[in-house]
Design an enzyme around this catalytic site. Structure first.
Site, short mmCIF file in Angstrom:
data_model
loop_
_atom_site.label_atom_id
_atom_site.label_comp_id
_atom_site.label_asym_id
_atom_site.label_seq_id
_atom_site.Cartn_x
_atom_site.Cartn_y
_atom_site.Cartn_z
CD GLU A 8 11.65 -7.76 -33.12
OE1 GLU A 8 10.69 -7.36 -33.82
OE2 GLU A 8 11.84 -7.41 -31.94
CE1 TYR A 54 9.40 -3.01 -31.49
CE2 TYR A 54 8.83 -4.42 -33.34
CZ TYR A 54 9.51 -4.22 -32.16
OH TYR A 54 10.29 -5.21 -31.64
#
Length: 387
Positions: A137, A95
């Site tokens: 996630e 990310y």
């Protein structure tokens, strides 16, 4: 937490995102993959070349900006994206890389309009979204790791059987090389299969529905994707068809996916087109096994009956339950009409739809137009993005 001013700045970019979102995301992917080429092993490069991922990301960024004050409206989309990300091995450490190149792309594409306050606002907005996805996630990864027969990341499977189902669909029965336990698989879930693509110097993952699962194996059905106009040939599907044989080893991710058999024992209509039959065949088997008396109608749209994979097995399951099965052959009848969808309407029934995007959008809109409640329509599409 975004400030009120930052929220207003993000919302103010909505018109720009509507008009130039794909240009922004195209710039972003080109920038990120040039700086971090190792991510080409994670992202679907076929979808990159066809522009599908750029369009899907542009739509997701726009939806996020539009709902920046109403994030609960995005819960279904977050679940869909999180499952897709887990299936190809995206982790929290990816990310910051994505964020770095997305913010840089906003600066480079907007130019003078990218004032410091706007960049700060979008940086905060991205961090907020990243935290939501990382959390979703992580929950999936943690659940998969402790499940019976579970794992995270990639597990080696051997091709035990390779069977031609139709002219362009081949099934692969996969067994774990380690001979370890296998997880319980819900009908409609999918795995990613990762292979080395000759001539491309790429390791590529693709997602395939688990059509059958037992205590020792998983079976998938792979449609060979040929090049059509601007869409390139499927790298993984062609590798599996042409280069992977019985005895060969592939990498497999844990089964995931939120497109599953609706709860209860009420009337059920399964509506598929093309390779979209695979998750619905799995749902049919699960539904009949749970309750053979459940009223089920299964309608499949395809060129002709020879294009249906697992025909013999499907016929046996139909006989075991309270099931009506109808094939709509486009070679004979053309494309389904409005009257076709209208004829499927049954008040109170749940509808599961899978197939090409135009077909699914048409089916959903026609069903709603004829009185079916939106919460009774469950849909999934293959590829990038959500319906």
């Amino acid at each position: 937490m975004l400030t009120k001013q930052q929220i207003e700045l993000v919302k103010a970019t909505v018109p720009v995102l509507r008009e130039h979102g794909v240009a922004l995301t195209s710039h972003f992917y080109k920038r990120m993959l040039s700086h971090n080429p190792e991510l080409m092993q994670v992202f679907n490069m076929g979808h990159q070349r066809a522009g599908f991922q750029q369009q899907a990301l542009a739509g997701a960024v726009l939806a996020y900006a539009e709902n920046i004050e109403n994030l609960p409206a995005l819960l279904d989309a977050v679940a869909h994206i999180a499952n897709k990300h887990v299936s190809v091995g995206i982790r929290a450490e990816h990310y910051p890389i994505v964020g770095k190149h997305l913010i840089a792309s906003i600066k480079e594409v907007l130019g003078d309009a990218a004032i410091p306050e706007l960049i700060d606002a979008w940086t905060a907005a991205y961090m907020q979204l990243a935290d939501v996805l990382i959390g979703a996630e992580k929950a999936i990864y943690d659940k998969n790791a402790v499940a019976e027969g579970g794992w995270t990341g990639w597990r080696f499977f051997k091709v035990a059987e390779k069977s031609k189902q139709t002219d362009n669909v081949t099934s692969f029965k996969l067994v774990p090389v380690d001979n370890g336990k296998m997880p319980e698989v819900k009908a409609g879930q999918y795995i990613s299969v990762r292979v080395f693509v000759k001539g491309q110097d790429l390791i590529q993952p693709r997602q395939y529905t688990v059509v059958k699962a037992d205590a020792t194996s998983l079976t998938i059905a792979v449609k060979k994707v040929e090049a059509v106009e601007k869409s390139p040939a499927g790298m993984v599907s062609n590798t599996l068809h042409n280069d992977i044989n019985e005895g060969d080893v592939v990498e497999v991710s844990f089964p995931v996916g939120e497109f599953n058999l609706p709860e209860g024992n009420g009337e059920l209509c399964l509506l598929s087109a093309g390779i979209g039959i695979t998750p619905l065949f799995a749902m049919l088997k699960e539904a009949v096994q749970k309750d053979p008396t459940r009223k089920i109608s299964f309608v499949h749209v395809c060129k002709n009956k020879e294009a249906i994979p697992f025909r013999e097995e499907l016929a046996l399951v139909v006989k075991e339950g309270n099931v009506s099965f109808e094939v709509f052959e486009t070679s004979e009848h053309g494309r389904p009409s409005e009257d076709f969808f209208k004829s499927l309407v049954s008040q109170g029934a749940d509808y599961c739809i899978c197939g090409p995007v135009p077909f699914m959008k048409l089916a959903a809109s026609e069903l709603v137009k004829n009185g079916v409640a939106e919460n009774k329509i469950h849909a999934e599409k293959f590829g990038t993005g959500a319906i």
